[in-house]
Design an enzyme around this catalytic site. Structure first.
Site, PDB file in Angstrom:
ATOM      1  N   ARG A 112      13.725 -50.345  26.201  1.00 37.72           N
ATOM      2  CA  ARG A 112      13.735 -51.106  24.954  1.00 37.72           C
ATOM      3  C   ARG A 112      14.271 -50.245  23.793  1.00 37.72           C
ATOM      4  O   ARG A 112      14.917 -49.222  24.032  1.00 37.72           O
ATOM      5  CB  ARG A 112      12.326 -51.656  24.700  1.00 37.72           C
ATOM      6  CG  ARG A 112      11.844 -52.560  25.846  1.00 37.72           C
ATOM      7  CD  ARG A 112      10.473 -53.122  25.596  1.00 37.72           C
ATOM      8  NE  ARG A 112      10.450 -53.963  24.409  1.00 37.72           N
ATOM      9  CZ  ARG A 112       9.328 -54.327  23.783  1.00 37.72           C
ATOM     10  NH1 ARG A 112       8.145 -53.915  24.236  1.00 37.72           N
ATOM     11  NH2 ARG A 112       9.386 -55.087  22.721  1.00 37.72           N
ATOM     12  N   GLU A 140      -2.431 -43.786  29.722  1.00 34.09           N
ATOM     13  CA  GLU A 140      -1.675 -44.656  28.794  1.00 34.09           C
ATOM     14  C   GLU A 140      -1.027 -45.790  29.584  1.00 34.09           C
ATOM     15  O   GLU A 140      -0.426 -45.539  30.630  1.00 34.09           O
ATOM     16  CB  GLU A 140      -0.607 -43.789  28.108  1.00 34.09           C
ATOM     17  CG  GLU A 140       0.312 -44.555  27.176  1.00 34.09           C
ATOM     18  CD  GLU A 140       1.367 -43.644  26.518  1.00 34.09           C
ATOM     19  OE1 GLU A 140       1.348 -42.409  26.757  1.00 34.09           O
ATOM     20  OE2 GLU A 140       2.207 -44.183  25.779  1.00 34.09           O
ATOM     21  N   TYR A 194       6.448 -59.781  27.522  1.00 32.63           N
ATOM     22  CA  TYR A 194       5.070 -59.399  27.871  1.00 32.63           C
ATOM     23  C   TYR A 194       4.438 -60.281  28.947  1.00 32.63           C
ATOM     24  O   TYR A 194       3.318 -60.009  29.376  1.00 32.63           O
ATOM     25  CB  TYR A 194       4.199 -59.391  26.602  1.00 32.63           C
ATOM     26  CG  TYR A 194       4.672 -58.371  25.593  1.00 32.63           C
ATOM     27  CD1 TYR A 194       4.627 -57.009  25.893  1.00 32.63           C
ATOM     28  CD2 TYR A 194       5.188 -58.751  24.357  1.00 32.63           C
ATOM     29  CE1 TYR A 194       5.084 -56.063  24.990  1.00 32.63           C
ATOM     30  CE2 TYR A 194       5.643 -57.811  23.446  1.00 32.63           C
ATOM     31  CZ  TYR A 194       5.585 -56.475  23.770  1.00 32.63           C
ATOM     32  OH  TYR A 194       6.035 -55.523  22.880  1.00 32.63           O
ATOM     33  N   HIS A 204       1.414 -49.454  29.210  1.00 38.60           N
ATOM     34  CA  HIS A 204       2.200 -50.444  28.468  1.00 38.60           C
ATOM     35  C   HIS A 204       2.621 -51.539  29.434  1.00 38.60           C
ATOM     36  O   HIS A 204       3.001 -51.250  30.577  1.00 38.60           O
ATOM     37  CB  HIS A 204       3.450 -49.816  27.840  1.00 38.60           C
ATOM     38  CG  HIS A 204       3.111 -48.738  26.879  1.00 38.60           C
ATOM     39  ND1 HIS A 204       2.617 -48.998  25.629  1.00 38.60           N
ATOM     40  CD2 HIS A 204       3.127 -47.387  27.014  1.00 38.60           C
ATOM     41  CE1 HIS A 204       2.363 -47.848  25.021  1.00 38.60           C
ATOM     42  NE2 HIS A 204       2.653 -46.859  25.838  1.00 38.60           N
ATOM     43  N   ARG A 210       2.819 -64.404  22.813  1.00 35.51           N
ATOM     44  CA  ARG A 210       3.687 -63.433  22.128  1.00 35.51           C
ATOM     45  C   ARG A 210       4.847 -63.000  23.036  1.00 35.51           C
ATOM     46  O   ARG A 210       4.612 -62.395  24.084  1.00 35.51           O
ATOM     47  CB  ARG A 210       2.821 -62.213  21.794  1.00 35.51           C
ATOM     48  CG  ARG A 210       3.574 -61.056  21.246  1.00 35.51           C
ATOM     49  CD  ARG A 210       2.699 -59.801  21.209  1.00 35.51           C
ATOM     50  NE  ARG A 210       3.460 -58.740  20.609  1.00 35.51           N
ATOM     51  CZ  ARG A 210       3.242 -57.456  20.830  1.00 35.51           C
ATOM     52  NH1 ARG A 210       2.261 -57.066  21.620  1.00 35.51           N
ATOM     53  NH2 ARG A 210       3.984 -56.555  20.257  1.00 35.51           N
ATOM     54  N   ASN A 234      -3.818 -48.979  25.837  1.00 37.07           N
ATOM     55  CA  ASN A 234      -2.538 -49.531  25.417  1.00 37.07           C
ATOM     56  C   ASN A 234      -2.630 -49.625  23.901  1.00 37.07           C
ATOM     57  O   ASN A 234      -3.196 -50.580  23.364  1.00 37.07           O
ATOM     58  CB  ASN A 234      -2.282 -50.901  26.037  1.00 37.07           C
ATOM     59  CG  ASN A 234      -0.911 -51.445  25.637  1.00 37.07           C
ATOM     60  OD1 ASN A 234      -0.233 -50.882  24.779  1.00 37.07           O
ATOM     61  ND2 ASN A 234      -0.508 -52.543  26.266  1.00 37.07           N
ATOM     62  N   ALA A 275       1.778 -50.908  19.172  1.00 35.58           N
ATOM     63  CA  ALA A 275       2.702 -50.278  18.211  1.00 35.58           C
ATOM     64  C   ALA A 275       2.193 -48.943  17.681  1.00 35.58           C
ATOM     65  O   ALA A 275       2.987 -48.063  17.319  1.00 35.58           O
ATOM     66  CB  ALA A 275       2.968 -51.243  17.060  1.00 35.58           C
ATOM     67  N   PRO A 287      -2.888 -53.330  18.441  1.00 33.76           N
ATOM     68  CA  PRO A 287      -2.496 -54.502  17.669  1.00 33.76           C
ATOM     69  C   PRO A 287      -1.589 -55.476  18.412  1.00 33.76           C
ATOM     70  O   PRO A 287      -0.708 -55.063  19.167  1.00 33.76           O
ATOM     71  CB  PRO A 287      -1.752 -53.901  16.461  1.00 33.76           C
ATOM     72  CG  PRO A 287      -1.330 -52.550  16.895  1.00 33.76           C
ATOM     73  CD  PRO A 287      -2.399 -52.084  17.857  1.00 33.76           C
ATOM     74  N   ASN A 288      -1.855 -56.738  18.155  1.00 37.88           N
ATOM     75  CA  ASN A 288      -1.067 -57.874  18.661  1.00 37.88           C
ATOM     76  C   ASN A 288      -1.286 -58.173  20.141  1.00 37.88           C
ATOM     77  O   ASN A 288      -0.754 -59.150  20.655  1.00 37.88           O
ATOM     78  CB  ASN A 288       0.445 -57.684  18.374  1.00 37.88           C
ATOM     79  CG  ASN A 288       0.714 -57.555  16.890  1.00 37.88           C
ATOM     80  OD1 ASN A 288       0.302 -58.420  16.128  1.00 37.88           O
ATOM     81  ND2 ASN A 288       1.345 -56.477  16.462  1.00 37.88           N
TER      82      ASN A 288
HETATM   83  C1  DQA Z   1       3.445 -52.321  24.253  1.00 38.46           C
HETATM   84  C2  DQA Z   1       4.802 -51.716  23.875  1.00 38.46           C
HETATM   85  C3  DQA Z   1       4.838 -51.383  22.392  1.00 38.46           C
HETATM   86  O1  DQA Z   1       6.093 -50.826  22.061  1.00 38.46           O
HETATM   87  C4  DQA Z   1       4.625 -52.612  21.554  1.00 38.46           C
HETATM   88  O2  DQA Z   1       4.569 -52.284  20.184  1.00 38.46           O
HETATM   89  C5  DQA Z   1       3.415 -53.391  21.971  1.00 38.46           C
HETATM   90  C6  DQA Z   1       3.086 -53.513  23.377  1.00 38.46           C
HETATM   91  C7  DQA Z   1       3.426 -52.818  25.718  1.00 38.46           C
HETATM   92  O3  DQA Z   1       2.327 -53.022  26.226  1.00 38.46           O
HETATM   93  O4  DQA Z   1       4.481 -52.995  26.323  1.00 38.46           O
HETATM   94  O5  DQA Z   1       2.772 -54.024  21.139  1.00 38.46           O
HETATM   95  O6  DQA Z   1       2.449 -51.329  24.121  1.00 38.46           O
END
Ligand code: DQA
Length: 149
Positions: free
Chosen positions: A108, A99, A24, A101, A19, A75, A78, A11-12
Site C-alpha cells: 500500500r 503486531e 479490509y 494488520h 470500512r 493492531n 493508523a 482507530p477505525n
Molecule cells: C491496518 C493498516 C493501517 O495502515 C491502517 O491505518 C488501518 C488498518 C490493517 O489492519 O491493515 O487502520 O492496521
C-alpha cells in the site's frame, strides 16, 4: 487463573465490515472477536479483546498489560505509523508483543511501510485479513509455552 492475552485494536477498526471492504474484507470486529475466542479456547489461552479510537487509551492498556497480561497482540491501525508514545509503552511492557494488520501494508502507500510498533514486536503478521489474528494467537501460544519451559 492465567493472565489473558490482550488483543488491542486501534482507530477505525470498529468500522470493519463497512470500512473499505475491498481492502479490509467483510468481517466485522465482532466476527473477529468470535473467531479469536473460539481459537483461544482451543489453545487454552484466556483473551481480552479491546478496541479504541483514542491513542492515549491504547497506551494505557499497554501499560496495564505489564502485570495484568501474558502477552499483547496489537493492531494499532493508523497509530502504527505515527505513535512514538505507543512504541515507548510497548518497549516497557515486558510481555511478548505480536503486531497484526489485516491488509498487507507493504503493498500500500509508502507511509504505511513505517511501523512504530515493529521495533517492539516479536513478529509481524499482515495481509491475511481476520485470519491474521488467529495466526497471532497460535504464535503467542507457542511463545508463551516456550517461555514457560
Ligand atoms: C491496518 C493498516 C493501517 O495502515 C491502517 O491505518 C488501518 C488498518 C490493517 O489492519 O491493515 O487502520 O492496521
Amino acid at each position: 487463573m492465567a493472565k489473558p492475552v490482550f488483543i488491542l485494536n486501534g482507530p477505525n477498526l470498529n468500522m470493519l465490515g463497512t470500512r473499505e471492504p475491498d481492502i479490509y474484507g467483510a468481517e466485522t470486529l465482532d466476527d473477529i472477536r468470535a473467531n479469536c475466542s473460539q481459537r483461544a479456547k482451543q489453545l487454552g489461552l484466556p483473551i481480552d479483546i479491546r478496541q479504541t479510537n483514542i491513542e492515549g487509551e491504547l497506551v494505557e492498556w499497554v501499560q496495564q498489560a505489564r502485570g495484568q497480561a501474558s502477552g499483547i497482540i496489537i493492531n494499532a491501525a493508523a497509530y502504527t505509523h505515527t505513535s512514538v508514545a505507543l512504541l515507548d509503552a510497548l518497549k516497557a511492557c515486558d510481555v511478548p508483543v505480536i503486531e497484526v494488520h489485516l491488509s498487507n501494508v507493504y503493498k500500500r502507500e509508502s507511509f504505511r511501510h513505517k511501523s512504530f510498533v515493529s521495533p517492539a514486536a516479536h513478529g509481524v503478521i499482515c495481509g491475511f485479513g481476520g485470519q491474521g489474528y488467529l495466526f497471532a494467537l497460535e504464535a503467542m501460544a507457542s511463545i508463551l509455552s516456550s517461555d514457560n519451559q
